[in-house]
Design an enzyme around this catalytic site. Structure first.
Site, PDB file in Angstrom:
ATOM      1  N   CYS A   1       0.881  -1.183   0.000  1.00 26.51           N
ATOM      2  CA  CYS A   1       0.000   0.000   0.000  1.00 26.51           C
ATOM      3  C   CYS A   1       0.908   1.220   0.000  1.00 26.51           C
ATOM      4  O   CYS A   1       1.183   1.787   1.053  1.00 26.51           O
ATOM      5  CB  CYS A   1      -0.926  -0.015   1.203  1.00 26.51           C
ATOM      6  SG  CYS A   1      -1.941  -1.519   1.340  1.00 26.51           S
TER       7      CYS A   1
ATOM      8  N   GLY B   1       6.686   7.786   0.452  1.00 28.88           N
ATOM      9  CA  GLY B   1       7.829   7.992   1.331  1.00 28.88           C
ATOM     10  C   GLY B   1       8.498   6.694   1.741  1.00 28.88           C
ATOM     11  O   GLY B   1       9.728   6.574   1.705  1.00 28.88           O
TER      12      GLY B   1
ATOM     13  N   CYS C   1      -0.554   3.902  11.306  1.00 31.03           N
ATOM     14  CA  CYS C   1      -0.427   5.201  11.964  1.00 31.03           C
ATOM     15  C   CYS C   1      -1.639   5.440  12.858  1.00 31.03           C
ATOM     16  O   CYS C   1      -2.156   6.557  12.934  1.00 31.03           O
ATOM     17  CB  CYS C   1      -0.243   6.328  10.952  1.00 31.03           C
ATOM     18  SG  CYS C   1      -1.592   6.497   9.776  1.00 31.03           S
TER      19      CYS C   1
END
Length: 429
Positions: free
Chosen positions: A100, A105, A221
């Site tokens: 994903c 980054g 996260c």
């Protein structure tokens, strides 16, 4: 909820210490990239967990509009978000899947870690986010990558296709409430159930695609235990995965796991670490089969002749293993690792320019075709004034430079200039 456990802490960082970024360059170019940052007044303090990561110390103008960012030599990234690639720790030459991948980054950091001989496939099902992923990798000249857009990779790859997999699935984002204050309300109660189901499906796919002994890093996260420790328990109870305890990186404070039957995982204490809340768990595949080595498979497209590349001013010595291939008028660099991608999977390599009527034209930002040794045939500037003038649309005298000379800052490749008559121009086209 458990309090932070001192046994899981390491060199706490005071809150409010600013943003972080990553230097996107080989180790030998770090001084030059820092010089480019310094020339615009930007400075970063070294992070203790990686030699290429920095915490922003001086920002006289927005870092994202700096020349270092414009030319793809830095990537602005939350310091917690830097940890999953580091903790997965793929060796040089590894074959890695980022399941994903947007906004890119972590994909880019993985590409740096595996080096030119390694290969990273970034998958992103969302078309909008896929465009962002590709723009990130293009700007940062990470040519040892390819991208695809599949909601389910299982039909395309055999079992045991990858040595390392990063799975950072869609989650409730409770660890990013400082930037996304609505996340806890949007993903509250039963609303998170579809995310939990998707995360488990992706864990099952990742476990199948790993080689025996391969490593999977699962990260989110969010601070939500049902997406973190509960998913770890699911993986250990139902999938051929064994836990690998994670060593806490320096510069962070970590909370204790929020389940007594889960250990060896890392849960970032957001406030004490001056970073997003993040959860990470590392697994090793037990049993299963490894896919046959198909590294000698054919790459799609039409090869762009080497003489056409050289005639355009390209230096090929620093390229990763692979080929420049044409698809219509567009030219892409396809890493040798892409040869193992099954023919049924549509993917895109690293766009490098155009190829028309036997003439290759590198795009302005394709600095992968420039080396320090080639600066004699380009414009090498010690200060920024003339570079900034070019970016502002002004032209400079071309002298005896070739039609497509390189632009350098103290030997650091920035891109290709265009020559129009006796003048040099910068054009992103």
């Amino acid at each position: 909820m458990p309090q932070s456990d001192p046994a899981h802490c390491s060199d706490a960082v005071p809150a409010g210490t600013g943003r972080s970024f990553r230097l996107v360059c080989p180790a030998r170019d770090i001084p030059l990239v820092e010089a480019l940052l310094a020339a615009t007044g930007h400075r970063g303090a070294p992070e203790p967990f990686s030699p290429c990561c920095r915490r922003l110390a001086d920002e006289p103008t927005p870092l994202g509009s700096s020349l270092a960012a414009r030319f793809g030599y830095i990537h602005i990234q939350d310091r917690s978000s830097m940890l999953p690639p580091l903790l997965l720790d793929p060796p040089a030459g590894a074959r890695v899947l980022d399941m994903c991948a947007a906004p890119g980054g972590k994909t880019g950091f993985l590409a740096q870690l595996v080096g030119p001989t390694g290969f990273v496939l970034g998958n992103e099902p969302s078309p909008d986010r896929l465009a962002t992923l590709r723009q990130t990798l293009l700007r940062e000249n990470l040519a040892n990558t390819a991208t695809c857009a599949q909601t389910d990779l299982s039909p395309f790859f055999p079992e045991g296709a990858f040595t390392h997999i990063l799975l950072d699935p869609p989650c409730s984002g409770w660890g990013t409430l400082d930037k996304n204050p609505q996340a806890a309300r949007i993903w509250s109660g039963d609303k998170v159930a579809p995310l939990i189901a998707l995360q488990r499906k992706l864990l099952e796919t990742a476990a199948r695609l790993l080689v025996p002994g391969g490593r999977l890093l699962y990260s989110t996260c969010t601070t939500n235990v049902v997406e973190n420790e509960d998913q770890t328990r699911f993986a250990l109870d139902h999938l051929p995965l064994a836990p690998l305890p994670l060593t806490p990186p320096e510069g962070f404070v970590f909370e204790a796991p929020h389940r007594d039957d889960v250990s060896g995982v890392l849960r970032v204490d957001s406030r004490a670490s001056a970073a997003q809340g993040f959860y990470m768990a590392l697994y090793e595949k037990t049993g299963g089969a490894a896919a046959a080595d198909e590294a000698d498979g054919e790459l799609p497209g039409t090869p762009v002749p080497e003489k056409a590349l050289v005639a355009s001013g390209c230096d090929l010595a620093g390229l990763p293993p692979g080929k420049v291939m044409a698809f219509g008028d567009k030219a892409f660099f396809l890493h040798a690792g892409a040869a193992a991608i099954p023919a049924g999977l549509r993917y895109q390599g690293h766009q490098v320019g155009t190829y028309r009527a036997g003439v290759f034209r590198p795009q302005a930002r394709a600095r992968l075709f420039l080396s320090r040794e080639a600066q004699g045939a380009g414009l090498n500037e010690e200060a920024l004034c003339r570079i900034e003038a070019l970016l502002a649309g002004q032209s400079l005298p071309a002298g005896d430079l070739p039609a497509r000379p390189g632009l350098f800052f103290r030997g650091l490749p920035l891109g290709f200039l265009a020559r129009k008559g006796a003048r040099l121009l910068w054009s992103d086209r």
